[in-house]
Design an enzyme around this catalytic site. Structure first.
Site, PDB file in Angstrom:
ATOM      1  N   GLU A 112     -42.400  -8.585  24.411  1.00  0.00           N
ATOM      2  CA  GLU A 112     -43.778  -8.950  24.200  1.00  0.00           C
ATOM      3  C   GLU A 112     -44.420  -8.611  25.309  1.00  0.00           C
ATOM      4  OE1 GLU A 112     -44.883  -8.516  21.962  1.00  0.00           O
ATOM      5  OE2 GLU A 112     -42.927  -8.584  20.295  1.00  0.00           O
ATOM      6  N   TYR A 126     -50.893 -15.595  20.932  1.00  0.00           N
ATOM      7  CA  TYR A 126     -50.507 -14.034  20.559  1.00  0.00           C
ATOM      8  C   TYR A 126     -48.567 -14.009  21.057  1.00  0.00           C
ATOM      9  CZ  TYR A 126     -48.096  -9.787  19.170  1.00  0.00           C
ATOM     10  OH  TYR A 126     -47.086  -8.612  18.927  1.00  0.00           O
ATOM     11  N   ASP A 154     -51.904  -9.418  16.697  1.00  0.00           N
ATOM     12  CA  ASP A 154     -52.511  -8.851  17.756  1.00  0.00           C
ATOM     13  C   ASP A 154     -53.778  -7.467  17.000  1.00  0.00           C
ATOM     14  OD1 ASP A 154     -51.322  -6.673  16.185  1.00  0.00           O
ATOM     15  OD2 ASP A 154     -50.322  -6.012  18.566  1.00  0.00           O
TER      16      ASP A 154
END
Ligand code: SF4
Length: 346
Positions: A46, A129, A147
């Site tokens: 991520e 996020y 996102d």
């Protein structure tokens, strides 16, 4: 926000998950069906995926996992080693924050990732996020990470006409309507995949879309206008001269950037300060352009010929050992341009 029927949300969720089970992307950081997700892999991927494409990230992710298979291995590594392997991924602050994050988890959480969004968000380099993505994917917490892809999908699904960026809060609230205890990690990844492979920014593949029948934007023929976007102001431009020193031993003069701020702690070709106006010398210099997130930089290359006074904050790095140092793309671009004999103007 208009009232959205729970049955609508449940049906759409169900449809998307069914599609994901068949068509979801098989990515090296994702767990296989029935496997327990690895929080370290989820976190690594991520962070790497921020501002970076999946295709670019895959070989970096694999190399990181080979070199540092666990969070503890990563926390024990030196920052310089991490930065060297990170080269080419850009946004170098991420590497520094990741290292601090791993050390914090080792020291304060006994080497185990916290599971809740609030705790995750207190860790270095983890924003809302990423915290939601880790919580949903690694720990099955019922949250929906939002996102740019998810904002676009929401704007189209619900035909929201308020332009971005103002619409972000409204679109994120729509995304959270889908939060549910049932397979939250798979749902988050299904939304990501829908945005990346079907509901693409320019050419959405509506005829192949698993949620086409739910999509108000498609029904209204408005897909190509959504999401609406407020006009962007022009990007700021900055300029600097770069001073290229090379000695008889084929070493180049570099210096280390300050430990805080842009490209912190990385090596650079020394430059003048970065200004808003072009220096008068620019028309005679070879120019190199580089884009940062919030501005563009144009560097005019000045070859320093002997005799010269070598700057006290610089040191020599042999050209054939550059790979061993953490060099951002800008530094590489300047060195490559300087060594290229073509177009040499100064
Ligand atoms: S129907 Fe088209 S616009 Fe709507 S979600 Fe699917 S791909 Fe996106």
């Amino acid at each position: 926000m208009p009232i959205i029927q729970p049955s609508f949300l449940l049906h759409l969720r169900h449809q998307l998950l069914q599609w994901y089970d068949v068509a979801g992307r098989r990515l090296p950081w994702r767990s296989q069906p029935g496997e327990i997700p690895d929080p370290y892999s989820v976190w690594l991927s991520e962070i790497m995926l921020q501002q970076t494409t999946v295709a670019t990230v895959i070989p970096y992710f694999q190399k990181f996992k080979r070199l540092w298979p666990t969070l503890i291995d990563f926390a024990d590594a030196s920052l310089e080693d991490i930065q060297v392997v990170w080269q080419g991924l850009g946004y170098y602050a991420r590497a520094r924050h990741m290292h601090r994050c791993a050390i914090t988890i080792r020291q304060e959480y006994k080497g185990l990732f916290p599971q809740h969004v609030d705790h995750l968000q207190r860790l270095p380099g983890i924003g809302p996020y990423t915290a939601a993505a880790i919580a949903a994917i690694a720990f099955n917490q019922p949250v929906v990470p939002v996102d740019g892809n998810v904002l676009r999908v929401m704007a189209r699904l619900f035909a929201i006409k308020e332009p971005l960026p103002h619409a972000k809060v409204q679109l994120a609230a729509h995304a959270q309507l889908f939060a549910n205890e049932e397979r939250p990690g798979d749902f988050a990844q299904a939304l990501m995949d829908l945005g990346a492979t079907i509901c693409k920014p320019r050419h959405p593949l509506c005829s192949m879309c698993p949620v086409h029948t739910f999509c108000q934007g498609a029904q209204m023929g408005q897909v190509h206008n959504l999401p609406f976007k407020a006009p962007r102001p022009p990007r700021p431009q900055k300029y600097a001269e770069a001073y290229f020193f090379v000695n008889e031993q084929q070493a180049v003069g570099l210096r280390r950037r300050p430990e805080k701020g842009l490209l912190a702690g990385l090596l650079e070709v020394p430059t003048s300060s970065w200004e808003d106006h072009k220096p008068a010398s620019f028309s005679t210099l070879k120019q190199i352009r580089h884009s940062f997130t919030h501005f563009d930089l144009t560097v005019g290359l000045v070859y320093i010929q002997p005799p010269y006074i070598f700057p006290t904050d610089c040191f020599w790095v042999p050209l054939n050992r550059l790979e061993q140092y953490p060099l951002p793309v800008l530094t590489r671009k300047i060195i490559e341009a300087a060594l290229s004999p073509l177009n040499k103007k100064a």
